[in-house]
Design a protein around this motif. Structure first.
Motif, mmCIF file in Angstrom:
data_model
loop_
_atom_site.group_PDB
_atom_site.id
_atom_site.type_symbol
_atom_site.label_atom_id
_atom_site.label_comp_id
_atom_site.label_asym_id
_atom_site.label_seq_id
_atom_site.Cartn_x
_atom_site.Cartn_y
_atom_site.Cartn_z
ATOM 1 N N ASN A 1 0.792 -1.227 0.000
ATOM 2 C CA ASN A 1 0.000 0.000 0.000
ATOM 3 C C ASN A 1 0.828 1.281 0.000
ATOM 4 O OD1 ASN A 1 -2.505 -1.312 -0.065
ATOM 5 N ND2 ASN A 1 -2.462 -1.656 2.146
ATOM 6 N N ASP A 2 2.144 1.156 0.210
ATOM 7 C CA ASP A 2 3.004 2.340 0.185
ATOM 8 C C ASP A 2 3.444 2.721 -1.225
ATOM 9 O OD1 ASP A 2 2.904 2.547 2.950
ATOM 10 O OD2 ASP A 2 4.648 1.248 3.237
ATOM 11 N N VAL A 3 3.270 1.810 -2.163
ATOM 12 C CA VAL A 3 3.672 2.093 -3.545
ATOM 13 C C VAL A 3 2.667 3.045 -4.188
ATOM 14 C CG1 VAL A 3 4.039 1.089 -5.840
ATOM 15 C CG2 VAL A 3 4.863 -0.117 -3.804
ATOM 16 N N PRO A 4 3.123 4.181 -4.719
ATOM 17 C CA PRO A 4 2.202 5.173 -5.294
ATOM 18 C C PRO A 4 1.787 4.838 -6.724
ATOM 19 C CG PRO A 4 4.431 5.994 -5.434
ATOM 20 C CD PRO A 4 4.527 4.665 -4.738
ATOM 21 N N ALA A 5 1.218 3.645 -6.903
ATOM 22 C CA ALA A 5 0.765 3.221 -8.235
ATOM 23 C C ALA A 5 -0.562 2.505 -8.080
ATOM 24 C CB ALA A 5 1.796 2.310 -8.886
ATOM 25 N N GLN A 6 -1.561 2.988 -8.797
ATOM 26 C CA GLN A 6 -2.891 2.386 -8.741
ATOM 27 C C GLN A 6 -3.128 1.416 -9.888
ATOM 28 O OE1 GLN A 6 -4.956 3.015 -6.078
ATOM 29 N NE2 GLN A 6 -3.217 4.209 -5.297
ATOM 30 N N THR A 7 -2.299 1.481 -10.905
ATOM 31 C CA THR A 7 -2.432 0.624 -12.082
ATOM 32 C C THR A 7 -1.076 0.036 -12.438
ATOM 33 O OG1 THR A 7 -1.965 2.365 -13.705
ATOM 34 C CG2 THR A 7 -4.277 2.121 -12.961
ATOM 35 N N LYS B 1 -4.822 -5.240 2.528
ATOM 36 C CA LYS B 1 -3.413 -5.287 2.940
ATOM 37 C C LYS B 1 -2.447 -5.119 1.772
ATOM 38 C CE LYS B 1 -4.312 -8.128 7.017
ATOM 39 N NZ LYS B 1 -4.038 -9.422 7.695
ATOM 40 N N VAL B 2 -2.901 -5.421 0.545
ATOM 41 C CA VAL B 2 -2.102 -5.221 -0.664
ATOM 42 C C VAL B 2 -3.028 -4.689 -1.753
ATOM 43 C CG1 VAL B 2 -0.453 -7.072 -0.110
ATOM 44 C CG2 VAL B 2 -2.450 -7.575 -1.540
ATOM 45 N N ARG B 3 -2.437 -4.256 -2.867
ATOM 46 C CA ARG B 3 -3.226 -3.738 -3.985
ATOM 47 C C ARG B 3 -2.948 -4.582 -5.225
ATOM 48 N NH1 ARG B 3 -0.870 1.061 -4.615
ATOM 49 N NH2 ARG B 3 -1.832 1.717 -2.664
ATOM 50 N N ALA B 4 -3.990 -5.122 -5.835
ATOM 51 C CA ALA B 4 -3.844 -5.927 -7.045
ATOM 52 C C ALA B 4 -3.909 -5.017 -8.276
ATOM 53 C CB ALA B 4 -4.942 -6.988 -7.118
ATOM 54 N N LEU B 5 -2.875 -5.101 -9.115
ATOM 55 C CA LEU B 5 -2.805 -4.241 -10.301
ATOM 56 C C LEU B 5 -3.293 -4.935 -11.566
ATOM 57 C CD1 LEU B 5 0.743 -2.653 -9.762
ATOM 58 C CD2 LEU B 5 -1.489 -1.813 -8.956
ATOM 59 N N ALA B 6 -3.096 -6.249 -11.642
ATOM 60 C CA ALA B 6 -3.495 -6.992 -12.847
ATOM 61 C C ALA B 6 -3.443 -8.481 -12.557
ATOM 62 C CB ALA B 6 -2.571 -6.650 -14.019
ATOM 63 N N VAL B 7 -4.130 -9.265 -13.378
ATOM 64 C CA VAL B 7 -4.038 -10.724 -13.319
ATOM 65 C C VAL B 7 -3.468 -11.226 -14.637
ATOM 66 C CG1 VAL B 7 -5.888 -11.054 -11.643
ATOM 67 C CG2 VAL B 7 -6.455 -10.975 -14.077
ATOM 68 N N THR B 8 -2.840 -12.399 -14.593
ATOM 69 C CA THR B 8 -2.091 -12.872 -15.758
ATOM 70 C C THR B 8 -2.876 -13.801 -16.676
ATOM 71 O OG1 THR B 8 -1.180 -14.755 -14.537
ATOM 72 C CG2 THR B 8 0.083 -12.685 -14.490
ATOM 73 N N SER B 9 -4.175 -13.957 -16.444
ATOM 74 C CA SER B 9 -5.005 -14.799 -17.303
ATOM 75 C C SER B 9 -5.518 -14.009 -18.498
ATOM 76 C CB SER B 9 -6.181 -15.355 -16.498
ATOM 77 O OG SER B 9 -6.837 -14.314 -15.796
ATOM 78 N N ALA B 10 -6.124 -14.722 -19.452
ATOM 79 C CA ALA B 10 -6.687 -14.063 -20.635
ATOM 80 C C ALA B 10 -7.969 -13.301 -20.283
ATOM 81 C CB ALA B 10 -6.965 -15.090 -21.726
ATOM 82 N N LYS B 11 -8.684 -13.789 -19.248
ATOM 83 C CA LYS B 11 -9.923 -13.141 -18.809
ATOM 84 C C LYS B 11 -9.798 -12.736 -17.345
ATOM 85 C CE LYS B 11 -12.843 -15.896 -21.906
ATOM 86 N NZ LYS B 11 -13.966 -16.878 -21.978
ATOM 87 N N ARG B 12 -10.623 -11.805 -16.917
ATOM 88 C CA ARG B 12 -10.636 -11.393 -15.512
ATOM 89 C C ARG B 12 -11.045 -12.564 -14.629
ATOM 90 N NH1 ARG B 12 -12.289 -5.093 -14.621
ATOM 91 N NH2 ARG B 12 -11.203 -4.232 -16.444
#
Length: 327
Positions: A136-142, A221-232
């Motif tokens: 959560n300290d990383v200043p990146a939302q995406t 507790k953490v922020r998810a930026l992306a998933v590695t699958s072809a679909k959400r």
């Protein structure tokens, strides 16, 4: 003379028949004691959570207790080597992930085991993508913002993994290769200690299985930026895929599976495989797995063997392209 030959023939027939019946009795007795499932990582990680979800129904299917044993180290290689050297009787099996089964043999110059030569595949139990997460300290939302942040701070950001050679090591290396960022690898002895340091701010980034990552993300507790699958993924419905972000051409789905030592009798292999099939076909188990973000993707022993034969060269190519190699 004819009578003597006839008597010998009858005795031979009786010996063969009795031997067959005794053999059938031995085989039918399996399992007659607890079965040990070895995991090459510490307790509290994704493989541990996976087997804990299955163990009750698996015990019912086998009629014997299932004991989970942790032998962590070297990206799962310590546990794998232990099982490979265990008796081939079906009482000691390995629950392994993509890294242990197909990445380690490609990434290590001297792997202590050969997946296809030292093991008998029993069943594939799950498939699941990874989530790319930050503290959560990383200043990146995406993910796009994270890549820009990493480029502005080359070598100042760390990423944690469950150990050298695993999928959580390789995927960030693939991302680095795709985007040109420079972040430093910090290997841990499993996902649980890596997550602890991620949340404490000692590492900033991780690529981890969706069930584990989603659990921490939902708690904030953490922020998810992306998933590695072809679909959400249903467990992280608002998190885009890496492909959606346009940041990298990265699509990776990991898998879990059960392996026994090479030479395990076919009857034992089939009984174990069938027990996992019954467990994974349970609607209750399927719902829990899918809610967590995993796909209960059962393959039997023969199908799993063919699958591994296909996956090994594919991951060897990915390792080579990422430039990841370990002594």
């Amino acid at each position: 003379m004819t009578k003597l030959i006839s008597m010998r023939a009858v005795r031979t027939f009786l010996v063969i028949t009795l031997s067959f019946l005794l053999l059938q009795g031995v085989q039918a007795a399996y399992p007659d004691k607890p079965i040990k499932v070895v995991i090459g990582f510490p307790a509290g990680g994704p493989l541990d959570a996976h087997i804990r979800l299955l163990v009750d129904k698996l015990q019912n299917a086998l009629g014997q207790p299932v004991i989970v044993d942790y032998k962590s180290g070297a990206g799962g290689a310590v546990g794998a080597q232990f099982v490979a050297q265990s008796p081939a009787d079906g009482y000691t099996v390995l629950l392994a992930n993509t890294g242990t089964m197909v990445i380690n043999p490609a990434i290590y110059t001297k792997s202590p085991y050969d997946t296809l030569k030292d093991f008998q595949p029993i069943a594939r139990t799950a498939q699941q993508p990874l989530a790319l997460i930050v503290n959560n300290d990383v200043p990146a939302q995406t993910l796009k913002e994270f890549v820009a942040y990493a480029k502005a701070n080359p070598g100042k950001l760390n990423y944690g993994s469950a150990g050298n050679g695993g999928i959580s090591h390789l995927v960030p290396e693939m991302l680095k290769n795709e985007t040109g960022i420079f972040i430093v690898h910090i290997p841990f002895k499993g996902s649980a200690p890596a997550f602890t340091d991620l949340m404490a701010g000692h590492v900033q980034f991780m690529a981890e299985s969706v069930p584990q990552a989603a659990n921490y993300a939902k708690q904030g507790k953490v922020r998810a930026l992306a998933v590695t699958s072809a679909k959400r993924n249903p467990a992280l419905p608002n998190t885009p895929t890496v492909l959606e972000t346009g940041v990298a051409n990265l699509e990776v789905v990991g898998f879990y599976g059960i392996l026994a030592p090479k030479g395990t009798p076919l009857e034992v292999v089939n009984k174990l495989s069938q027990a996992f099939k019954e467990t994974l076909e349970s609607p209750e188990i399927q719902k829990k797995m899918m809610d967590q973000g995993a796909d209960p993707a059962y393959l039997n022993a023969e199908q799993f063997t063919k699958f591994l034969n296909t996956e090994m060269p594919r991951w060897a190519k990915a390792v080579k392209q990422a430039g990841a190699k370990l002594d």
